[in-house]
Design a protein around this motif. Structure first.
Motif, PDB file in Angstrom:
ATOM      1  N   ILE A  87       3.380  -6.116  -0.615  1.00  0.00           N
ATOM      2  CA  ILE A  87       2.933  -6.546   0.715  1.00  0.00           C
ATOM      3  C   ILE A  87       3.124  -8.057   0.820  1.00  0.00           C
ATOM      4  O   ILE A  87       2.659  -8.810  -0.031  1.00  0.00           O
ATOM      5  CB  ILE A  87       1.444  -6.208   0.936  1.00  0.00           C
ATOM      6  N   ALA A  88       3.807  -8.475   1.870  1.00  0.00           N
ATOM      7  CA  ALA A  88       4.034  -9.909   2.097  1.00  0.00           C
ATOM      8  C   ALA A  88       3.895 -10.193   3.586  1.00  0.00           C
ATOM      9  O   ALA A  88       4.060  -9.295   4.412  1.00  0.00           O
ATOM     10  CB  ALA A  88       5.434 -10.295   1.613  1.00  0.00           C
ATOM     11  N   THR A  89       3.568 -11.448   3.905  1.00  0.00           N
ATOM     12  CA  THR A  89       3.466 -11.814   5.323  1.00  0.00           C
ATOM     13  C   THR A  89       4.756 -12.456   5.812  1.00  0.00           C
ATOM     14  O   THR A  89       4.942 -12.672   6.999  1.00  0.00           O
ATOM     15  CB  THR A  89       2.307 -12.803   5.561  1.00  0.00           C
ATOM     16  N   LYS A  90       5.627 -12.816   4.860  1.00  0.00           N
ATOM     17  CA  LYS A  90       6.882 -13.483   5.246  1.00  0.00           C
ATOM     18  C   LYS A  90       7.981 -13.071   4.276  1.00  0.00           C
ATOM     19  O   LYS A  90       7.713 -12.824   3.090  1.00  0.00           O
ATOM     20  CB  LYS A  90       6.705 -15.002   5.215  1.00  0.00           C
ATOM     21  N   ILE A  91       9.185 -13.022   4.765  1.00  0.00           N
ATOM     22  CA  ILE A  91      10.330 -12.703   3.911  1.00  0.00           C
ATOM     23  C   ILE A  91      11.497 -13.591   4.326  1.00  0.00           C
ATOM     24  O   ILE A  91      11.950 -13.545   5.469  1.00  0.00           O
ATOM     25  CB  ILE A  91      10.695 -11.204   4.016  1.00  0.00           C
ATOM     26  N   THR A 114      11.434  -6.004   4.673  1.00  0.00           N
ATOM     27  CA  THR A 114      10.512  -5.945   5.832  1.00  0.00           C
ATOM     28  C   THR A 114      10.161  -4.490   6.134  1.00  0.00           C
ATOM     29  O   THR A 114       9.011  -4.159   6.428  1.00  0.00           O
ATOM     30  CB  THR A 114      11.127  -6.584   7.100  1.00  0.00           C
ATOM     31  N   ILE A 118       6.311  -2.411   5.933  1.00  0.00           N
ATOM     32  CA  ILE A 118       5.793  -1.521   6.989  1.00  0.00           C
ATOM     33  C   ILE A 118       5.488  -0.138   6.404  1.00  0.00           C
ATOM     34  O   ILE A 118       4.434   0.453   6.667  1.00  0.00           O
ATOM     35  CB  ILE A 118       6.808  -1.423   8.154  1.00  0.00           C
ATOM     36  N   GLN A 143      -4.312 -14.778   0.674  1.00  0.00           N
ATOM     37  CA  GLN A 143      -4.601 -14.057   1.920  1.00  0.00           C
ATOM     38  C   GLN A 143      -4.141 -12.607   1.821  1.00  0.00           C
ATOM     39  O   GLN A 143      -4.788 -11.713   2.343  1.00  0.00           O
ATOM     40  CB  GLN A 143      -3.931 -14.755   3.100  1.00  0.00           C
ATOM     41  N   THR A 147      -6.552  -9.508   2.305  1.00  0.00           N
ATOM     42  CA  THR A 147      -6.282  -8.561   3.388  1.00  0.00           C
ATOM     43  C   THR A 147      -6.178  -7.132   2.851  1.00  0.00           C
ATOM     44  O   THR A 147      -6.732  -6.195   3.448  1.00  0.00           O
ATOM     45  CB  THR A 147      -4.980  -8.958   4.119  1.00  0.00           C
TER      46      THR A 147
ATOM     47  N   GLN B  46      -5.677  -7.629  10.645  1.00  0.00           N
ATOM     48  CA  GLN B  46      -4.783  -8.502   9.845  1.00  0.00           C
ATOM     49  C   GLN B  46      -3.581  -7.712   9.343  1.00  0.00           C
ATOM     50  O   GLN B  46      -2.433  -8.180   9.394  1.00  0.00           O
ATOM     51  CB  GLN B  46      -5.544  -9.077   8.651  1.00  0.00           C
ATOM     52  N   LYS B  63      10.819 -15.612  10.121  1.00  0.00           N
ATOM     53  CA  LYS B  63      10.699 -15.099   8.744  1.00  0.00           C
ATOM     54  C   LYS B  63       9.341 -14.475   8.457  1.00  0.00           C
ATOM     55  O   LYS B  63       9.139 -13.902   7.385  1.00  0.00           O
ATOM     56  CB  LYS B  63      10.972 -16.230   7.754  1.00  0.00           C
TER      57      LYS B  63
END
Lengths: 208, 118
Positions: A87-91, A114, A118, A143, A147, B46, B63
Motif C-alpha cells: 500500500i502506497a500513497t504515491k508511485i 497503482t 487498488i 501514515q 491508515t 483515508q 504521482k
C-alpha cells in the motif's frame, strides 16, 4: 475468495467443521510481505507464493495460496494466504529507474503498481484476519501504517503485526511494539524463518 | 509552478460536502493545492482517498498524495467511540506528492517540506 465470513460462522467451523482461516498479508512496499508468504507456504507445503525483489512494488497483483495445512494440537487448520501489493500513497516511476529499469519498464511497473494498490484495498473485504508486515529497521509511525491499522480496527478485522527483518543488526522491533501497543506484535525474520512458530500460534489464537 | 496555494478547509465546508468530500479533496490536489483540513478523515476515508488517488495517477503529471495527521485519541470520545468505532483524525495536511516532498514526525509536531517546482 468469497466475502469475509462472520465471526460466528468461523467459530462454528472451528468447533464442528473444517477450520479454515483466510489471511491477508498487508503492509507498505518492501516490508517483506512476499518473503513472509513464501516462508509460510514453504514451511507448510514446500512451495512459494511469488518472486521477491529489492525493487519496490515487485508484487503488483494479489497472489493467493490456498489450503495450506497447519497442524495445531492434533487438529488440521487450513489457511488461505493472500499476498497483497504494497500500500502506497504515491508511485513515481523515476524511483524504479534508480534500480536500473528502463524508462519504459519503469512506467509500466508504476501503472501496474497503482492498480495493485487498488486491488489490495478491495481485498480487505475478503479476509478473516490480516498480518501487517512492517520493516523493523524503519520508523513504523508512517501514515500508511496508521491508515492500514485504522482501517483494520474500524472494520474489526483481527490483526497481527509481523515486525520483520529482525535478522538485520539495525532492527528495532521494540519501536513497533511501542508505536502500536494496542496490537499483537510478533518479531520475525521472514528471510530466515525466525519466530514463525510464534506467528502460527498467534494466527490460531487471534484469527480463528 | 512558482507558487503553492495552501487552502485551509473549514469543518463546516467539509460537512456540507457530504459524500462529495473526497472528490472535492482530490480535485483540489489535482489542481496542485495543499489542503489543511480543520477536521481530518476517518481511516476508511483515508483509504478510499488513497484508492481515488491511485485511480488518478498519471505517470507524468500526478504521482499521488502525501498526507499527515494526528490520529484522534479514542478516550476523547469515551464510550460512544467504542460503540460507533469512528476515529476521525484531527487537523490533517494533504497535498500532491510532488509538492509535499517529505513529512517528518518529531514527537508532537509534524514538519513538512513543500517543494516549489520551477
Amino acid at each position: 475468495m468469497a466475502k469475509r465470513r462472520s465471526w460466528i460462522l468461523r467459530k462454528l467451523l472451528w468447533l464442528f467443521g473444517r477450520p479454515h482461516i483466510r489471511i491477508g498479508i498487508y503492509g507498505p512496499p518492501n516490508a517483506g510481505k512476499t518473503t513472509l508468504a513464501n516462508a509460510i507456504a514453504r514451511d507448510l507445503v514446500g512451495e512459494e507464493v511469488g518472486p521477491v525483489s529489492d525493487i519496490p512494488h515487485e508484487t503488483r497483483r494479489v497472489t493467493t495460496k490456498r489450503n495450506l495445512v497447519l497442524h495445531y494440537k492434533n487438529k488440521k487448520i487450513y489457511l488461505d494466504i493472500a499476498d497483497t501489493p504494497g500500500i502506497a500513497t504515491k508511485i513515481d516511476y523515476k524511483e524504479f529507474m534508480k534500480y536500473g529499469l528502463s524508462e519504459e519498464d519503469a512506467k509500466k511497473r508504476a501503472k501496474e503498481a497503482t492498480e495493485g494498490v487498488i486491488e489490495a484495498i478491495k481485498w480487505l473485504d475478503e479476509v478473516d484476519g490480516v498480518i501487517v508486515v512492517m520493516d523493523s529497521t524503519q520508523d513504523p509511525y508512517t501514515q500508511v501504517n496508521i491508515t492500514i491499522l485504522g482501517n483494520l480496527e474500524a472494520r474489526r478485522i483481527p490483526t497481527i503485526i509481523a515486525a520483520n527483518k529482525i535478522d538485520l543488526p539495525e532492527a528495532t522491533p521494540g519501536k513497533i511494539i511501542s508505536a502500536f501497543p494496542q496490537h499483537v506484535v510478533i518479531p520475525i525474520s521472514a528471510l530466515r524463518g525466525d519466530n514463525l512458530e510464534e506467528l502460527y500460534k498467534a494466527i490460531v489464537k487471534y484469527f480463528r | 509552478m512558482s507558487e503553492i496555494v495552501l487552502q485551509i478547509v473549514s469543518r463546516e465546508l467539509l460537512h456540507s460536502l457530504g459524500n462529495n468530500k473526497l472528490d472535492y479533496i482530490i480535485d483540489k490536489i489535482l489542481e496542485g493545492k495543499v489542503l489543511l483540513l480543520e477536521e481530518g478523515l476517518t481511516p476508511e476515508e483515508q483509504l478510499t482517498l488513497i484508492k481515488k488517488a491511485m485511480e488518478k495517477v498519471d505517470i507524468d503529471k500526478f504521482k499521488g498524495i502525501e498526507m499527515a495527521f494526528y490520529p484522534e485519541e479514542q478516550k476523547k470520545y469515551g464510550i460512544f467511540a467504542k460503540i460507533l468505532k469512528k476515529k476521525i483524525s484531527r487537523v490533517m495536511l494533504i497535498g500532491p506528492s510532488d509538492v509535499i516532498s517529505e513529512i517528518r514526525r518529531k514527537g508532537n509536531t509534524i514538519e513538512t517540506i513543500i517543494r516549489i517546482i520551477e
